[in-house]
Motif scaffolding. Structure first.
Motif, short mmCIF file in Angstrom:
data_model
loop_
_atom_site.label_atom_id
_atom_site.label_comp_id
_atom_site.label_asym_id
_atom_site.label_seq_id
_atom_site.Cartn_x
_atom_site.Cartn_y
_atom_site.Cartn_z
N LYS A 293 62.45 16.73 39.16
CA LYS A 293 63.20 18.00 39.01
C LYS A 293 64.30 17.84 37.97
N PHE A 294 65.10 16.79 38.10
CA PHE A 294 66.22 16.60 37.18
C PHE A 294 65.72 16.39 35.75
N SER A 295 64.61 15.66 35.59
CA SER A 295 64.09 15.41 34.25
C SER A 295 63.53 16.69 33.63
N GLN A 296 62.88 17.52 34.43
CA GLN A 296 62.34 18.78 33.92
C GLN A 296 63.44 19.76 33.53
N GLU A 297 64.59 19.67 34.22
CA GLU A 297 65.69 20.60 33.98
C GLU A 297 66.79 19.99 33.10
N GLN A 298 66.45 18.92 32.39
CA GLN A 298 67.43 18.23 31.53
C GLN A 298 67.95 19.17 30.44
N ILE A 299 69.18 18.88 29.99
CA ILE A 299 69.79 19.73 28.96
C ILE A 299 69.89 19.02 27.60
N LYS A 300 69.56 17.73 27.57
CA LYS A 300 69.59 16.99 26.31
C LYS A 300 68.71 15.76 26.45
N ARG A 301 67.95 15.45 25.42
CA ARG A 301 67.01 14.33 25.44
C ARG A 301 67.34 13.41 24.27
N GLU A 302 67.71 12.15 24.58
CA GLU A 302 68.13 11.21 23.54
C GLU A 302 67.32 9.93 23.59
N PRO A 303 66.78 9.46 22.46
CA PRO A 303 66.03 8.19 22.43
C PRO A 303 66.98 7.00 22.54
N GLN A 304 66.50 5.92 23.15
CA GLN A 304 67.27 4.69 23.29
C GLN A 304 66.60 3.58 22.48
N ALA A 305 67.37 2.54 22.14
CA ALA A 305 66.84 1.45 21.33
C ALA A 305 65.67 0.74 21.99
N SER A 306 65.64 0.74 23.33
CA SER A 306 64.58 0.06 24.07
C SER A 306 63.27 0.82 24.08
N GLY A 307 63.28 2.05 23.58
CA GLY A 307 62.10 2.90 23.66
C GLY A 307 62.17 3.86 24.83
N ALA A 308 63.23 3.76 25.65
CA ALA A 308 63.43 4.68 26.77
C ALA A 308 64.04 5.99 26.25
N TRP A 309 64.12 6.97 27.16
CA TRP A 309 64.77 8.24 26.85
C TRP A 309 65.88 8.50 27.86
N ARG A 310 66.98 9.05 27.38
CA ARG A 310 68.11 9.44 28.24
C ARG A 310 68.13 10.95 28.35
N LEU A 311 67.93 11.47 29.56
CA LEU A 311 67.83 12.90 29.79
C LEU A 311 69.07 13.38 30.54
N SER A 312 69.95 14.09 29.86
CA SER A 312 71.21 14.54 30.47
C SER A 312 70.94 15.56 31.57
N VAL A 313 71.63 15.40 32.69
CA VAL A 313 71.42 16.23 33.88
C VAL A 313 72.22 17.53 33.77
N SER A 314 71.63 18.62 34.21
CA SER A 314 72.29 19.92 34.17
C SER A 314 73.48 19.96 35.13
N GLU A 315 74.39 20.89 34.89
CA GLU A 315 75.59 21.01 35.73
C GLU A 315 75.23 21.29 37.19
N ALA A 316 74.24 22.14 37.41
CA ALA A 316 73.83 22.46 38.79
C ALA A 316 73.30 21.23 39.50
N ASN A 317 72.54 20.39 38.79
CA ASN A 317 71.99 19.20 39.42
C ASN A 317 73.03 18.09 39.58
N VAL A 318 74.04 18.09 38.72
CA VAL A 318 75.16 17.15 38.90
C VAL A 318 75.80 17.37 40.26
N LYS A 319 75.98 18.63 40.64
CA LYS A 319 76.58 18.94 41.94
C LYS A 319 75.70 18.44 43.08
N LEU A 320 74.40 18.55 42.93
CA LEU A 320 73.49 18.06 43.96
C LEU A 320 73.59 16.54 44.13
N ALA A 321 73.85 15.85 43.02
CA ALA A 321 73.85 14.38 43.04
C ALA A 321 75.11 13.79 43.68
N ASN A 322 76.13 14.60 43.90
CA ASN A 322 77.38 14.06 44.44
C ASN A 322 77.21 13.34 45.76
#
Length: 219
Positions: A106-135
């Motif tokens: 869910k969090f990955s599908q609703e990401q607000i920014k997608r950034e490549p990493q040196a390792s070949g991974a991706w960093r997917l920024s979590v939306s504000e609504a989902n940040v509240k869920l993660a607390n």
């Protein structure tokens, strides 16, 4: 020069730790306790029991949350607290949170920014609504990235002699303290990382570190 300064600074600390002032020895990276409840206590947190909200209250800092997507599409949820001062030292702090596959998807599908990493991974920024869920999510692992690097002799002096040491790359060794639920990536070029875990999650942490790609071992 950075290594030399680190050695000098920590040697001074070793001398200070023998003094009676309790403030001197509070919140140090080698102050680790395994509790009877099956958690690991470090930096006034209990891994496996403390929530993200409680860590925010403890450190008075709001993290950035992101889903990390590995090269093999494995997902994890991380909270980036940035540089903090704990005790006498500054370090960057990252908390990996307990999250089931449905939440990660869910969090990955609703990401607000997608950034490549040196390792070949991706960093997917979590939306504000989902940040509240993660607390209310529990902290699974705590990653401590010290500003200074630790020489092997200083690690042994403060963390003990019982580490299992595995070479990962030409410059990076993994140190595993199973009795303390602690793993370290020690890089001769700089950029050490300490991983703290609850007892039940330590075997998974060890496997994860041993399977790190060479590029990520240097991040």
């Amino acid at each position: 020069m950075q290594r030399l300064l680190a050695v000098m600074g920590i040697l001074l600390l070793l001398s200070a730790c023998g003094k009676s002032d309790p403030q001197v020895v509070d919140n140090l990276p080698w102050d680790i306790t395994s509790t009877e409840q099956g958690t690991t206590r470090v930096f006034h947190l209990e891994l496996g029991k403390t929530t993200l909200r409680q860590a925010i209250e403890q450190w008075h800092s709001f993290p950035e949350l992101a889903v990390m997507q590995s090269r093999t599409n494995e997902l994890s949820l991380e909270a980036y607290f940035g540089k903090q001062r704990l005790g006498l030292f500054e370090a960057k702090l990252v908390a990996e949170l307990v999250a089931d596959p449905a939440i990660l998807e869910k969090f990955s599908q609703e990401q607000i920014k997608r950034e490549p990493q040196a390792s070949g991974a991706w960093r997917l920024s979590v939306s504000e609504a989902n940040v509240k869920l993660a607390n209310d999510f529990l902290i699974k692992y705590l990653i401590y990235i010290p500003v200074v690097n630790y020489e092997p002799e200083l690690i042994r002096a403060r963390f003990g002699e019982g580490a299992e040491i595995v070479n990962l790359t030409a410059t990076v060794d993994a140190w595993f303290y199973a009795d303390r639920n602690l793993a370290m990536l020690i890089d001769a070029k700089g950029g050490d990382m300490f991983y703290y875990s609850s007892p039940q999650d330590f075997p998974q942490l060890k496997t994860k570190i041993l399977n790190l790609p060479a590029e990520q071992a240097h991040e």
